[in-house]
Design an enzyme around this catalytic site. Structure first.
Site, mmCIF file in Angstrom:
data_model
loop_
_atom_site.group_PDB
_atom_site.id
_atom_site.type_symbol
_atom_site.label_atom_id
_atom_site.label_comp_id
_atom_site.label_asym_id
_atom_site.label_seq_id
_atom_site.Cartn_x
_atom_site.Cartn_y
_atom_site.Cartn_z
ATOM 1 N N GLY A 116 0.811 -1.217 0.000
ATOM 2 C CA GLY A 116 0.000 0.000 0.000
ATOM 3 C C GLY A 116 0.840 1.260 0.000
ATOM 4 N N ASP A 132 1.753 -11.501 6.890
ATOM 5 C CA ASP A 132 2.270 -10.677 5.787
ATOM 6 C C ASP A 132 3.647 -10.114 6.134
ATOM 7 O OD1 ASP A 132 0.362 -9.393 7.623
ATOM 8 O OD2 ASP A 132 1.089 -7.541 6.746
HETATM 9 P P1 AMP Z 1 2.569 -2.970 8.014
HETATM 10 O O1 AMP Z 1 1.856 -2.770 9.309
HETATM 11 O O2 AMP Z 1 3.625 -1.931 7.732
HETATM 12 O O3 AMP Z 1 3.079 -4.347 7.837
HETATM 13 O O4 AMP Z 1 1.485 -2.723 6.882
HETATM 14 C C1 AMP Z 1 0.316 -3.476 6.755
HETATM 15 C C2 AMP Z 1 -0.393 -3.106 5.493
HETATM 16 O O5 AMP Z 1 -0.817 -1.740 5.534
HETATM 17 C C3 AMP Z 1 0.443 -3.246 4.236
HETATM 18 O O6 AMP Z 1 -0.408 -3.697 3.206
HETATM 19 C C4 AMP Z 1 0.911 -1.844 3.982
HETATM 20 O O7 AMP Z 1 1.223 -1.610 2.635
HETATM 21 C C5 AMP Z 1 -0.296 -1.022 4.429
HETATM 22 N N1 AMP Z 1 0.068 0.339 4.864
HETATM 23 C C6 AMP Z 1 0.733 0.710 5.976
HETATM 24 N N2 AMP Z 1 0.873 2.046 6.025
HETATM 25 C C7 AMP Z 1 0.284 2.556 4.921
HETATM 26 C C8 AMP Z 1 0.095 3.875 4.400
HETATM 27 N N3 AMP Z 1 0.547 4.957 5.037
HETATM 28 N N4 AMP Z 1 -0.563 3.986 3.233
HETATM 29 C C9 AMP Z 1 -1.015 2.911 2.583
HETATM 30 N N5 AMP Z 1 -0.877 1.653 3.018
HETATM 31 C C10 AMP Z 1 -0.243 1.460 4.162
HETATM 32 MG MG MG Z 2 4.084 -5.297 6.523
#
Ligand code: AMP
Ligand code: MG
Length: 483
Positions: free
Chosen positions: A90, A250
């Site tokens: 994302g 993930d």
């Molecule tokens: P994470 O917690 O970093 O592993 O992210 C979990 C999911 O949320 C993943 O699909 C990321 O790409 C998405 N994500 C986290 N932060 C953002 C953001 N600021 N904008 C878009 N997607 C995000």
């Molecule tokens: Mg992640």
């Protein structure tokens, strides 16, 4: 313009549409390089010497894309705190796979590079503090000899990101042996397209386990190998007191590298229930829960590939279940070996496990620092009076007696211990201090901590304040999901 000797070979972009969205990073307003990992660039044979700072900033913000890159966002799913969700990059974009001169393949990925079709409600961006944090901790993990993604660069975007406050935006360039996750398999499995599942298995084997190409039982053998690597990884985390904090499926890489440094942190005093992440209310990802969660994640992986383990579903499930059920045994054997290394114990004695758990119990009851207790046993100086307590001295006597049956010299014992016990870890308050300064534009402290963390097993000139837990505060340290 191509002033960098990238050698891109973008195999992921050639997979079918289900696997990825071809998309470019969103250009940023005023990129400015904050930190660049020259050693890592050299290690992957990337020559940036022809670039000035402006060009470097433009390249590592995605404003100036390399000619042969084929940028994309990867699709994946994941169990987040146990709940299944369709996800995907994302806010990350894969530039491509760069090959070094030995043909080792590295994913080059921007994190914070703008929205994609997987962004859901998010802005696709990242803030400077968390990206620098990932840089520091991932490089520390690498120096600790723990498989991990790495960090090549952090660039400020010159744009603000909206969080609780307005923060400075930034993009991290992450290097990984790949970004295939347990969640990638979950995504493909959820689409019930067996052809794609076959493709993903073959792709993963080619990339990470090429020795399985000749196997007649590829899916089964792959499961076995992934179990082995994940088990080794979590053993390493337990060795140094690392708490990942968000072991969603993930965030578990199939290659066995540590990935996604959000709310992770290192434990100071030994407490198996330690949780730092503000959102981990029930301790799902607490220190001592990391091995069972690894097993849980591996079970989710196994479920995805069951259709390819055997034509008979019942038999495939039985084979997979047996492997997963054996995780505990494999883990316990490896854990015992790892802890014996930390204590410099050779050979096998029937009371070894008890000796180890007695020490851990003592540490927990006395709030002893996990890292420094092993340092003390290796002969490092300590001013801490807890090591003068009778109950510790009694344990130490037992350890010394056991060490006699090593049938090896004290030097050999210490040598083994020194390979397994870091003298310095990224202490939470020191990391915070360095990040706070860096956010204000002063990189002195971050440079200093990075230089100490580069060589964690040797005691060269590390200032003592970097070796001790926060002396001032007993307040619980809290981390937040990297935003
Ligand atoms: P994470 O917690 O970093 O592993 O992210 C979990 C999911 O949320 C993943 O699909 C990321 O790409 C998405 N994500 C986290 N932060 C953002 C953001 N600021 N904008 C878009 N997607 C995000
Ligand atoms: Mg992640």
């Amino acid at each position: 313009m191509n002033k960098v000797n990238w050698k891109f070979d973008n195999t992921y972009s050639k997979l079918s549409k289900s696997f990825r969205e071809l998309i470019k990073p969103t250009p940023v307003h005023n990129p400015e390089i904050v930190i660049f990992n020259h050693q890592l660039a050299e290690d992957i044979n990337l020559d940036i010497s022809k670039l000035n700072n402006k060009e470097l900033s433009n390249i590592f913000s995605g404003n100036d894309l390399p000619k042969n890159s084929k940028t994309l966002a990867q699709a994946y799913a994941g169990h987040q705190f146990g709940h299944f969700t369709m996800l995907g990059d994302g806010r990350a974009i894969l530039l491509g796979e760069h090959l070094d001169t030995k043909k080792n393949r590295y994913d080059i990925q921007f994190k914070g590079s703008g929205r994609t079709s997987f962004s859901r409600g998010g802005d696709g961006r990242a803030a400077l503090g968390p990206m620098l944090r990932e840089y520091v901790i991932s490089e520390a993990m690498h120096a600790l000899n723990i498989p991990t993604t790495r960090s090549l660069a952090v660039v400020k975007t010159g744009e603000k990101v909206v969080r609780e406050n307005l923060l400075e935006g930034a993009i991290l360039t992450r290097i990984a042996s790949s970004h295939i996750r347990v969640g990638t398999f979950q995504f493909i499995a959820a689409t019930q397209n067996i052809e794609n599942l076959n493709t993903l298995i073959d792709y993963t084997i080619n990339r990470h386990y090429p020795e399985l190409n000749i196997s007649k039982f590829k899916a089964f053998d792959l499961l076995n190998m992934v179990i082995e690597r994940q088990c080794n990884l979590v053993i390493n985390w337990m060795r140094v007191g690392f708490i990942h904090g968000v072991m969603n499926t993930d965030n578990m890489s199939i290659s066995g590298e540590t990935i996604d440094y959000g709310p992770c942190a290192f434990m100071d005093h030994y407490d198996p229930k330690t949780v730092f992440s503000s959102i981990d209310k029930y301790g799902r990802y607490a220190f001592s829960n990391q091995p069972p969660i690894t097993k849980w994640n591996l079970a989710r992986f196994a479920e995805c590939i069951v259709p390819l383990i055997d034509k008979s579903e019942d038999y495939a499930i039985k084979l997979a279940t047996d492997l997963i059920d054996n995780f505990q045994n494999v883990y316990e054997d490896k854990w015992l070996k790892m802890m014996k290394n930390k204590l410099g114990l050779f050979g096998e004695e029937k009371n070894d496990k008890k000796l180890i758990t007695d020490l851990l119990d003592w540490m927990e009851k006395n709030k002893a620092d996990y890292t420094n207790t092993f340092c003390y046993l290796m002969g490092e100086n300590s001013n801490d009076d807890i090591y003068k307590k009778n109950n510790f001295l009694e344990w130490k006597h037992k350890w010394e007696m056991r060490s006699k049956s090593n049938n090896s010299s004290k030097e050999n014992q210490i040598k083994l211990m020194k390979k397994n016990n870091p003298i310095i870890i990224p202490r939470n308050h020191k990391v915070e201090e360095a990040l706070t300064e860096a956010e204000k534009g002063n990189l002195e402290k971050i440079t200093k901590i990075l230089s100490f963390l580069k060589d964690p097993y040797s005691n060269k000139e590390i200032t003592s304040e970097y070796k001790i837990p926060n002396p001032e505060s007993n307040k619980k340290y809290q981390t937040y999901c990297g935003t």
